[in-house]
Scaffold this motif. Structure first.
Motif, mmCIF file in Angstrom:
data_model
loop_
_atom_site.group_PDB
_atom_site.id
_atom_site.type_symbol
_atom_site.label_atom_id
_atom_site.label_comp_id
_atom_site.label_asym_id
_atom_site.label_seq_id
_atom_site.Cartn_x
_atom_site.Cartn_y
_atom_site.Cartn_z
ATOM 1 N N LEU A 91 31.317 109.588 32.481
ATOM 2 C CA LEU A 91 30.498 109.088 31.389
ATOM 3 C C LEU A 91 29.289 108.383 31.979
ATOM 4 N N ARG A 92 28.102 108.803 31.553
ATOM 5 C CA ARG A 92 26.859 108.188 32.039
ATOM 6 C C ARG A 92 26.476 107.051 31.100
ATOM 7 N N SER A 127 15.822 98.006 27.582
ATOM 8 C CA SER A 127 16.335 98.723 26.408
ATOM 9 C C SER A 127 15.427 99.884 26.023
ATOM 10 N N SER A 128 14.126 99.700 26.133
ATOM 11 C CA SER A 128 13.204 100.786 25.776
ATOM 12 C C SER A 128 13.367 101.974 26.725
ATOM 13 N N ARG A 133 15.850 107.430 27.828
ATOM 14 C CA ARG A 133 16.762 108.253 28.617
ATOM 15 C C ARG A 133 17.889 108.826 27.764
ATOM 16 N N LEU A 134 18.364 108.046 26.793
ATOM 17 C CA LEU A 134 19.415 108.539 25.909
ATOM 18 C C LEU A 134 18.907 109.698 25.058
ATOM 19 N N THR A 135 17.722 109.548 24.474
ATOM 20 C CA THR A 135 17.187 110.599 23.615
ATOM 21 C C THR A 135 16.774 111.836 24.410
ATOM 22 N N ASP A 140 24.799 109.324 28.307
ATOM 23 C CA ASP A 140 25.741 109.617 27.231
ATOM 24 C C ASP A 140 25.803 108.468 26.226
ATOM 25 N N VAL A 141 25.665 107.247 26.713
ATOM 26 C CA VAL A 141 25.755 106.068 25.854
ATOM 27 C C VAL A 141 24.973 104.949 26.531
#
Length: 287
Positions: A91-92, A127-128, A133-135, A140-141
């Motif tokens: 899990l990343r 956070s930005s 990176r998530l989008t 993964d989370v």
């Protein structure tokens, strides 16, 4: 074909620097160059153009990197098919920098005790940056602070802990009016390039306070130390992680309407690793 070589090449392209990619992969630049050369020999065409110590991807290399990224994501999904009902697998996880000392440590301890077969790959950042990176499907989370804009319906958010903003000052200022301190004392600002710093800035504007700005920093620990030494006051979240030891701070609550930053987990709905993400979410949610 060794998929590690593909992964290494994708990191080089995304980092736009051989040295940066080598640091991320925990390799020497020479070892990374050898991996790229071996991959070029296997595919039969040049992946990078070399000029002295710098390299840049060729047009064919960029095409390969794009397709390799998709292939590697599919490969990771294939590996989870046999363990979809088991709490095991890779899990990343992205973690906001200021959440490392508290929530991340608690999570790692819980995983070690309860789910030792979940293999976390942890990336730290703002956070930005984690949101981006998530989008982009690079994570993964993410354990991050909730943005002020509305999240797309393709993403799922679960709050972990909420931190109300306070004014911190050196101990002699304890009991004084927080707004008056913000107006009259040297002000150490929480970096406005961070979402958390933007919350503080918006509160100051709404309250009509124009502080006497001394400096702007992106680390809560550094801000707290300078405040403790009497160099100024600051408007920061009352962090859930431990404050640095040995400090004697006055923590002054703000009137009603104080901002609150929301630390939580963000992931993509329908993720192939949803069973792992939900297990982590259950461990971290603030009950």
């Amino acid at each position: 074909m060794d998929t590690r070589f593909l992964e290494s090449f994708v990191v080089v392209v995304e980092s736009q620097s051989l040295a940066d990619a080598a640091r991320k992969l925990n390799l020497t630049s020479a070892a990374l160059s050898l991996r790229i050369k071996a991959l070029e020999n296997e595919v039969g065409f040049a992946l990078v153009a070399r000029s002295g110590r710098t390299i840049s991807p060729t047009a064919s290399g960029l095409t390969l990197a794009t397709r390799a990224k998709s292939f590697l994501a599919d490969l990771r999904d294939f590996k989870t098919i046999g363990s979809e009902r088991l709490l095991k697998g890779e899990l990343r996880l992205g973690v906001a920098s200021s959440a490392v000392a508290g929530p991340l440590c608690n999570l790692l301890l819980g995983l070690s005790d309860g789910y030792p077969e979940i293999e976390l790959s942890v990336t730290k950042g703002s956070s930005s940056d984690l949101y981006r990176r998530l989008t982009n499907a690079d994570l993964d989370v993410a354990m991050m602070y909730k943005p002020q804009f509305e999240l797309p319906k393709s993403l799922e958010w679960r709050s972990v802990v909420k931190e109300r903003y306070i004014v911190i000052a050196s101990k002699p200022f304890g009991g004084q009016d927080p707004h008056e301190l913000l107006r009259t004392q040297p002000f150490i600002r929480y970096d406005r390039t961070l979402w958390s710093g933007q919350l503080a800035d918006e509160y100051l504007r709404t309250a009509g306070i124009q502080p006497k700005e001394l400096m702007e920093l992106d680390g809560l620990e550094a801000i707290a130390v300078l405040v403790d030494r009497g160099l100024g006051v600051s408007l920061v979240p009352n962090r859930s992680a431990p404050w640095p030891e040995g400090l004697s701070l006055a923590k002054l609550p703000l009137p009603d309407g104080a901002p609150v930053r929301d630390l939580g987990l963000l992931w993509t709905r329908g993720s192939s690793r949803l069973h792992l993400i939900e297990a982590i979410a259950e461990m971290t949610v603030d009950r």
